[in-house]
Design an enzyme around this catalytic site. Structure first.
Site, PDB file in Angstrom:
ATOM      1  N   GLY A   1      37.685  45.552  38.619  1.00  0.00           N
ATOM      2  CA  GLY A   1      37.112  46.452  39.619  1.00  0.00           C
ATOM      3  C   GLY A   1      38.161  47.331  40.256  1.00  0.00           C
ATOM      4  O   GLY A   1      39.182  46.836  40.727  1.00  0.00           O
ATOM      5  N   HIS A   2      37.936  48.640  40.222  1.00  0.00           N
ATOM      6  CA  HIS A   2      38.840  49.592  40.854  1.00  0.00           C
ATOM      7  C   HIS A   2      38.047  50.453  41.839  1.00  0.00           C
ATOM      8  O   HIS A   2      36.959  50.929  41.517  1.00  0.00           O
ATOM      9  CB  HIS A   2      39.499  50.514  39.812  1.00  0.00           C
ATOM     10  CG  HIS A   2      40.476  49.813  38.922  1.00  0.00           C
ATOM     11  ND1 HIS A   2      40.948  50.362  37.752  1.00  0.00           N
ATOM     12  CD2 HIS A   2      41.065  48.617  39.029  1.00  0.00           C
ATOM     13  CE1 HIS A   2      41.792  49.510  37.173  1.00  0.00           C
ATOM     14  NE2 HIS A   2      41.873  48.451  37.938  1.00  0.00           N
TER      15      HIS A   2
ATOM     16  N   LYS B   1      45.424  48.825  42.104  1.00  0.00           N
ATOM     17  CA  LYS B   1      45.735  49.630  40.921  1.00  0.00           C
ATOM     18  C   LYS B   1      44.920  50.913  40.870  1.00  0.00           C
ATOM     19  O   LYS B   1      45.385  51.930  40.383  1.00  0.00           O
ATOM     20  CB  LYS B   1      45.487  48.814  39.649  1.00  0.00           C
ATOM     21  CG  LYS B   1      46.443  47.658  39.442  1.00  0.00           C
ATOM     22  CD  LYS B   1      46.226  46.963  38.114  1.00  0.00           C
ATOM     23  CE  LYS B   1      44.907  46.238  38.056  1.00  0.00           C
ATOM     24  NZ  LYS B   1      44.786  45.133  39.014  1.00  0.00           N
TER      25      LYS B   1
ATOM     26  N   GLN C   1      42.839  43.343  35.882  1.00  0.00           N
ATOM     27  CA  GLN C   1      43.234  42.054  36.454  1.00  0.00           C
ATOM     28  C   GLN C   1      44.720  42.065  36.839  1.00  0.00           C
ATOM     29  O   GLN C   1      45.232  43.099  37.239  1.00  0.00           O
ATOM     30  CB  GLN C   1      42.897  40.896  35.499  1.00  0.00           C
ATOM     31  CG  GLN C   1      41.432  40.619  35.339  1.00  0.00           C
ATOM     32  CD  GLN C   1      40.786  41.398  34.213  1.00  0.00           C
ATOM     33  OE1 GLN C   1      41.390  41.659  33.171  1.00  0.00           O
ATOM     34  NE2 GLN C   1      39.551  41.790  34.402  1.00  0.00           N
TER      35      GLN C   1
END
Length: 430
Positions: free
Chosen positions: A40-41, A16, A224
């Site tokens: 987390g990205h 994402k 998520q």
């Protein structure tokens, strides 16, 4: 122009970050609407790698407004640490480009403590949480005892709410054999961080309404994945919030009629972090191949991700539950070099065929995947920026995915680089 909601359509970690970053160039406002710093990205922009947990991905783009909505639970210490880390990488962050909902719930140290106590308990179900206090903070929100951002500005209210919160948490801590929380120390910690958080506090629903009325493009960034939704995911192995597209409205304060295009992010295979059912999981050499080539380690935890074949039945379910208009298919290049590929089209349970994933835990553990096999490809798809750059068998794989999940591919990602993206449909265009 349409607003866009981006959601993960699997168990998270679908890529994402890159897609939201790519779309943020076309957006004016980027909004996080649920979850916490358990998300987390990773953004790769030129030679710079940015790892985000709580801040919206648009924060690294000059001229964009980033919003943390009321549906997010905010760890104030984690937020300030993330802001300082990005500033150290040259990213300008101030109240001019970051707003935090004044009615967002805070994660406190006692929430982290409770998360760890539960995970370490000898009895009960191991969920595999990130131990960051997200679940306990949402519990306090629903229990109407949470401390919110706006409470930081009122010392009397803060102390009153803290006493109520401690009466609940200290009873739980005693039950686990842990010492009671130190009220004075906790209050001192909160008061020390309060001015830094209040600097960004705002009624973001008003700001978003103004953005909508003036025609500014809003990008809603989910955390998520849909299969971790507390209602529709693989319960109880789920996160503590609603991860579906509909939460973009409730978690930001902007009405559902303004959400616009729903874009689901889908990995070309399947991964999962932590405990829970995973019908197409591969524990053989192919699973190891996918994990190593796809660099499948959690951004936040560093935990190794479980890997398996693409599960079209699960993604088809996500498409229906989210009302997804189109998908962004990521990590196609990880499949380069495999002789054959398998796609799960449904399941068998007690001799019966199912085209959806059942809700009951026992049934989820008992299903066996039904596969169809497709030819793989040897040529590289990495860095491809048009359909003509793809092997014919790769195109066939993508088209079959579209058929099985009931949604078209709007974007196709072929590497972590932002520009290595094939665009079929711009989600911001009606």
């Amino acid at each position: 122009m349409s607003n866009v909601v981006v959601v993960g359509a699997q168990w998270g970690d679908e890529g994402k970050g890159k897609i939201v970053d790519w779309l943020s160039l076309r957006a004016d406002v980027v909004v996080r609407f649920q979850g916490g710093h358990n998300a987390g990205h990773t953004l790769v922009i030129g030679n710079n790698v940015y790892k985000l947990s709580l801040l919206p991905s648009g924060i690294v783009r000059p001229g964009k407004m980033s919003v943390i909505g009321n549906g997010v639970v905010v760890d104030p210490w984690a937020l300030i640490a993330e802001i300082e880390k990005l500033r150290g990488q040259g990213v300008a962050i101030s109240p001019a480009n970051l707003k935090v909902a004044d009615n967002a719930v805070l994660i406190l140290p006692l929430h982290r403590d409770l998360d760890g106590l539960r995970e370490d308990a000898a009895n009960g179900v191991k969920i595999g949480t990130t131990r960051r206090g997200i679940g306990p903070a949402y519990e306090d929100k629903i229990g109407r005892r949470a401390i919110r951002v706006c409470d930081l500005a009122d010392r009397a209210m803060l102390e009153r709410k803290l006493d109520g919160l401690l009466s609940h948490h200290n009873a739980l801590r005693r039950g686990f054999g842990a010492p009671e929380a130190d009220r004075a120390a906790l209050l001192a910690e909160i008061e020390a961080i309060a001015p830094q958080i209040l600097e960004y506090a705002a009624p973001v629903w008003l700001e978003l309404d103004e953005a909508r009325r003036t025609g500014r493009r809003i990008l809603f960034e989910g955390a998520q994945g849909s299969l971790l939704d507390v209602d529709h995911g693989t319960y109880p192995y789920v996160t503590s919030s609603n991860t579906m597209a509909g939460s973009a409205a409730a978690g930001s304060g902007l009405g559902p009629g303004s959400l616009g295009y729903i874009l689901g992010i889908v990995k070309a295979y399947t991964t999962r972090v932590g405990e829970g059912p995973f019908p197409t999981e591969l524990v053989d050499g192919v699973g190891q191949w996918l994990g190593e080539k796809g660099r499948e380690f959690g951004v936040v935890t560093g935990r190794k991700r479980r890997c398996g074949w693409f599960d079209a039945a699960l993604v088809r379910q996500s498409v229906k539950l989210n009302g997804i208009h189109g998908i962004a298919l990521t990590k196609l290049d990880v499949l380069d070099g495999l002789d054959e590929l398998k796609i799960c089209t449904g399941y068998e349970l007690n001799g019966k065929r199912l085209d959806y994933f059942p809700a009951a835990m026992a049934d989820q553990a008992a299903v066996t995947p039904v596969y169809e096999t497709l030819e793989g490809w040897k040529d590289s798809t990495q860095g491809a920026r048009s359909w003509v750059d793809l092997p014919a068998t790769a195109v066939k794989y993508v088209r079959r995915v579209e058929e099985l999940i009931g949604a078209p591919v709007a974007l196709l990602s072929t590497s972590p680089e932002r520009d290595d993206t094939i665009l079929m449909k711009d989600p911001f265009e009606d």
